[in-house]
Design an enzyme around this catalytic site. Structure first.
Site, PDB file in Angstrom:
ATOM      1  N   ASP A   1     -10.806   3.172   4.354  1.00  0.00           N
ATOM      2  CA  ASP A   1     -11.140   1.695   4.237  1.00  0.00           C
ATOM      3  C   ASP A   1     -12.587   1.301   4.506  1.00  0.00           C
ATOM      4  O   ASP A   1     -13.094   0.232   4.012  1.00  0.00           O
ATOM      5  CB  ASP A   1     -10.411   1.022   5.432  1.00  0.00           C
TER       6      ASP A   1
ATOM      7  N   LYS B   1       0.751  -1.050  -0.036  1.00  0.00           N
ATOM      8  CA  LYS B   1       0.171   0.014   0.129  1.00  0.00           C
ATOM      9  C   LYS B   1       0.914   1.158  -0.015  1.00  0.00           C
ATOM     10  O   LYS B   1       0.673   2.096  -0.779  1.00  0.00           O
ATOM     11  CB  LYS B   1      -0.879   0.117   1.293  1.00  0.00           C
TER      12      LYS B   1
ATOM     13  N   GLN C   1      -4.677  -1.650   9.681  1.00  0.00           N
ATOM     14  CA  GLN C   1      -4.428  -3.194   8.931  1.00  0.00           C
ATOM     15  C   GLN C   1      -5.060  -4.111   9.799  1.00  0.00           C
ATOM     16  O   GLN C   1      -4.764  -4.439  11.136  1.00  0.00           O
ATOM     17  CB  GLN C   1      -3.109  -3.253   8.718  1.00  0.00           C
TER      18      GLN C   1
END
Ligand SMILES: NC(=O)c1ccc[n+]([C@@H]2O[C@H](COP(=O)([O-])OP(=O)(O)OC[C@H]3O[C@@H](n4cnc5c(N)ncnc54)[C@H](OP(=O)(O)O)[C@@H]3O)[C@@H](O)[C@H]2O)c1
Length: 294
Positions: free
Chosen positions: A121, A54, A98
């Site tokens: 996200d 990422k 994450q």
């Protein structure tokens, strides 16, 4: 006849090119670029790899990334403090925590602490709630599900009015992708581990999204001729012919299903590259929104 192969790598590259141009325009007009903060807790190898990918993708399109690598034994309160500091940092347009987090961390509380405007996200409970309701657009849509829809759209596959079957009902893939298909006026069936006669249900699909995490579970005789298949699964299977001893396959038996389907994504090179492209998209959209660029 063999199916059209939906090339997620090429589509993601096109999207990254579009984002690069937008970031350049932002830099020229406002002397600013989007910023993404990545929060990694612990030392899981797979999570480290995803975060590294990422950050690299951010650098390639001109997005600044701020890495926060935190110890496995961090307390809930310390982690919340990191998130709140990032909420307050004007250079940060998106915050990515994450997953999975260690067992002692309450991930619902952590995801809920992310500023809605920075929830790139799309897992904040309010964004998920809005995604589940009619005419309540979420600020951000989760990246993998958004990538699945983008693959269909950019391949010219019509969603409206079609029979869509989603295999899997997880919070991160199955459920949100199902909501997106419903909002696009597909007629929807969601399958899971208790579904009876799975092949029979799958055979009704015009559009099949497979997100179960079972290597090559969907066979050639499970699908209707002409189906469009998006295979989200990433499964490692032993393969002594490969140097690393394994290869990655999807939830769909690609070689069999491609002979019946109209279109299909490969694994790897299908949904995977789109997930990262959609994270860059959401982060850039967040920065544009902050600057009033829309
Ligand atoms: N390409 C990407 O960027 C990306 C991103 C995320 C995930 N993935 C991959 O996508 C796959 C799914 O991930 P996930 O996080 O959604 O997995 P998950 O949380 O384990 O959910 C799996 C879902 O599949 C259902 N399921 C499991 N076995 C089944 C069976 N035999 N028959 C029917 N349904 C079954 C489960 O049903 P129940 O609800 O009844 O348990 C559950 O809803 C994994 O391979 C993962 O690695 C890829």
């Amino acid at each position: 006849m063999s199916a059209q192969i939906i090339d997620g790598k090429a589509i993601a590259a096109t999207i990254r090119g579009e984002i690069t141009a937008e970031v350049e325009a932002m830099k020229a007009q406002y002397d600013k670029v989007p910023g993404l903060a990545t929060v990694l807790v612990g030392e899981r190898r797979d999570s480290q790899t995803y975060v590294r990918m990422k950050k690299k993708a951010c650098a390639e399109v001109g997005i600044t990334s701020f890495g926060h690598d935190l110890p496995e034994d961090i307390s809930q309160e310390e982690l919340l403090t990191v998130v709140r500091d990032l909420n307050a940092n004007p250079e940060v347009n998106g915050i990515l925590v994450q997953l999975p987090l260690p067992d002692h961390i309450d991930d619902e509380e952590v995801l809920g602490a992310i500023d809605l405007e920075k929830d790139v996200d799309g897992f904040h409970p309010i964004n998920i709630g809005r995604l589940s309701m009619k005419r309540r657009d979420p600020l951000f849509v989760p990246c993998t599900p958004k990538g699945c829809i983008e693959l269909l759209d950019r391949s010219g596959i019509q969603i409206e009015g079609k029979r869509a079957v989603v295999l899997g009902r997880s919070n991160i893939v199955g459920l949100p992708v199902a909501m997106l298909l419903l909002h696009r006026n597909a007629t929807l069936t969601i399958c899971h581990s208790r579904t009876q006669d799975l092949p029979g249900v799958v055979r009704e699909a015009d559009i099949l999204i497979a997100a179960v995490g079972r290597a090559e579970m969907v066979r050639g005789d499970w699908v209707k001729p002409g189906v469009s298949v998006i295979d989200v699964g990433i499964n490692a299977v032993d393969d002594p012919t490969r140097e690393r001893g394994y290869r990655l396959v999807g939830d769909v038996a690609f070689d069999e299903v491609k002979e019946v389907a109209a279109a299909i994504t490969p694994v790897p090179g299908g949904v995977g590259p789109m997930t990262i492209a959609m994270l860059l998209r959401n982060t850039t959209d967040s920065a544009k929104h902050t600057l009033g660029m829309e």
